[in-house]
Design a protein around this motif. Structure first.
Motif, PDB file in Angstrom:
ATOM      1  N   PRO A 197       0.779  -1.212   0.000  1.00 53.97           N
ATOM      2  CA  PRO A 197       0.000   0.000   0.000  1.00 53.97           C
ATOM      3  C   PRO A 197       0.818   1.272   0.000  1.00 53.97           C
ATOM      4  O   PRO A 197       0.569   2.167  -0.794  1.00 53.97           O
ATOM      5  N   LEU A 201      -0.575   0.541  11.936  1.00 54.30           N
ATOM      6  CA  LEU A 201      -1.730  -0.156  11.377  1.00 54.30           C
ATOM      7  C   LEU A 201      -2.957   0.027  12.256  1.00 54.30           C
ATOM      8  O   LEU A 201      -4.079   0.169  11.749  1.00 54.30           O
ATOM      9  N   LEU A 236      -3.620  -6.220   6.655  1.00 55.68           N
ATOM     10  CA  LEU A 236      -2.827  -5.188   5.981  1.00 55.68           C
ATOM     11  C   LEU A 236      -1.335  -5.276   6.306  1.00 55.68           C
ATOM     12  O   LEU A 236      -0.525  -4.631   5.644  1.00 55.68           O
ATOM     13  N   LYS A 249       1.074  -5.851   3.497  1.00 54.60           N
ATOM     14  CA  LYS A 249       0.875  -4.994   2.334  1.00 54.60           C
ATOM     15  C   LYS A 249       0.353  -5.776   1.129  1.00 54.60           C
ATOM     16  O   LYS A 249       1.023  -5.880   0.091  1.00 54.60           O
ATOM     17  N   LEU A 308      -9.663   2.195   2.673  1.00 57.79           N
ATOM     18  CA  LEU A 308      -8.403   1.462   2.500  1.00 57.79           C
ATOM     19  C   LEU A 308      -8.207   1.048   1.045  1.00 57.79           C
ATOM     20  O   LEU A 308      -7.086   1.082   0.527  1.00 57.79           O
ATOM     21  N   LEU A 337      -6.244  -1.516  -3.250  1.00 59.78           N
ATOM     22  CA  LEU A 337      -6.481  -2.919  -2.932  1.00 59.78           C
ATOM     23  C   LEU A 337      -7.583  -3.496  -3.809  1.00 59.78           C
ATOM     24  O   LEU A 337      -8.543  -2.811  -4.157  1.00 59.78           O
TER      25      LEU A 337
END
Length: 367
Positions: A12, A160, A192, A195, A223, A229
């Motif tokens: 990300p 996170l 997450l 990544k 997100l 994503l």
């Protein structure tokens, strides 16, 4: 540069990932099957049948895209999610992720792929180890994969927690100190941690209160936009799927019966089963709700051990004809509908794109 350096791990915070780009197929599933064997005997066991939980699925998900999988309980949605993430070994078919065939990869070989392929589980209570602190839960995937982020594991775990809307100071707390919605946020933070490029969300809000559901869905959308994503979003709540997913696939008894982009499927459904599901969604406007025609399906859902011949929905369908019992309708593009709108029905609202000889000129008469 060390192989455990965080810069070598796409994710990300690195912006666009080097694999599939926007619009390209990140996940491709072809003829995916999962048949659970039924065995008889104590000492000498023999297979006497199989539960056909998933029986020939075809779908794809592009980078940054969200695909919703909807259907009644027991239709095979969650099993599909576990197959895609290779938590289950498929009986047949192929799964290609980021250009690589992962269908029958060994567990040891799946570690690299799982960095980019994560899962959010349905139950936020049973999916978190009650003996581990929140920090340990989030850090464990990084430690197992030999990833040493800049600033250390603790700093990354606290980052996170902040990303998913929790207090970084909760790092040392245990799961029993959190509500259901907060636990699901912890599960999202864990997903997450490596990544990933694609997340399979298995009914991530079904165990939560309605007000908390909206918060979690909005978080997932934020997100998705921020980190580019892709999602396979599994749910039985059509309203939630409409809010989150760009494309929607409708499952019935182990098969996809209709797939289209969100607006097309919700405004112009072609398969009778999709019509029935959408008719059950309540309207916010009282006047519209009073005029809404509810389609009530008769009969029970057939057993996946011995599904009906031909079209699996025919035993509950008001459009069923003799051909529905003898020929299984293929999932094909529909004429006059949006590109990518496919349905598996002999009598949809529009004709199918198939060879002329494959289109029945008239329903066979009952004898």
């Amino acid at each position: 540069m060390s192989t455990t350096d965080t810069d070598t791990i796409p994710g990300p915070r690195d912006g666009a990932t080097p694999g599939a780009s926007e619009g390209e197929a990140l996940l491709e599933v072809k003829d995916l099957k999962m048949h659970f064997p039924i065995r008889q005997g104590i000492v000498w066991q023999r297979q006497i049948g199989a539960v056909k939980a998933v029986d020939g699925l075809d779908f794809s998900v592009s980078a940054g895209q969200s695909l919703g999988l909807v259907g009644e309980s027991g239709c095979g949605k969650s099993t599909t999610g576990r197959l895609v993430t290779r938590l289950l070994e498929p009986t047949g078919g192929t799964i290609r992720f980021d250009g690589e065939d992962i269908t029958h990869k060994r567990v040891s070989s799946m570690r690299a792929a799982r960095q980019n392929l994560q899962m959010i589980f349905q139950d936020p209570y049973s999916s978190l180890n009650p003996r581990h602190t929140v920090g340990t839960i989030i850090e464990t995937p990084m430690r197992l994969n030999g990833i040493n982020p800049e600033g250390g594991h603790r700093k990354r775990a606290q980052e996170l927690l902040e990303i998913v809307g929790l207090n970084p100071e909760h790092y040392n707390r245990y799961p029993n100190e959190f509500s259901g919605g907060q636990r699901q946020r912890i599960g999202i933070a864990r997903a997450l941690a490596l990544k990933p490029k694609l997340i399979v969300a298995d009914e991530p809000v079904s165990a939560l209160d309605v007000s908390i559901q909206a918060q979690v869905v909005n978080l997932l959308q934020d997100l998705q936009r921020e980190f580019n994503l892709a999602f396979v979003f599994i749910a039985h709540d059509l309203a939630v799927v409409r809010h989150f997913s760009e494309r929607v696939a409708v499952m019935y008894l182990g098969k996809i019966v209709e797939v289209a982009d969100r607006e097309t499927l919700y405004s112009r459904p072609q398969h009778p089963y999709t019509h029935a599901l959408l008719s059950a969604v309540p309207e916010a406007d009282p006047d519209s709700e009073s005029r809404r025609e509810r389609i009530r399906l008769t009969g029970d859902v057939p057993s996946p051990i011995n599904p009906p011949s031909g079209c699996r929905f025919r035993t509950r369908c008001w459009k069923a004809q003799d051909i529905c019992a003898s020929q299984e309708p293929p999932l094909v593009q529909l004429v006059g509908s949006a590109e990518g709108h496919q349905a598996a029905c002999h009598f949809p609202e529009v004709k199918q794109v198939v060879a002329p000889e494959e289109i029945p000129s008239a329903p066979a008469s009952a004898e």
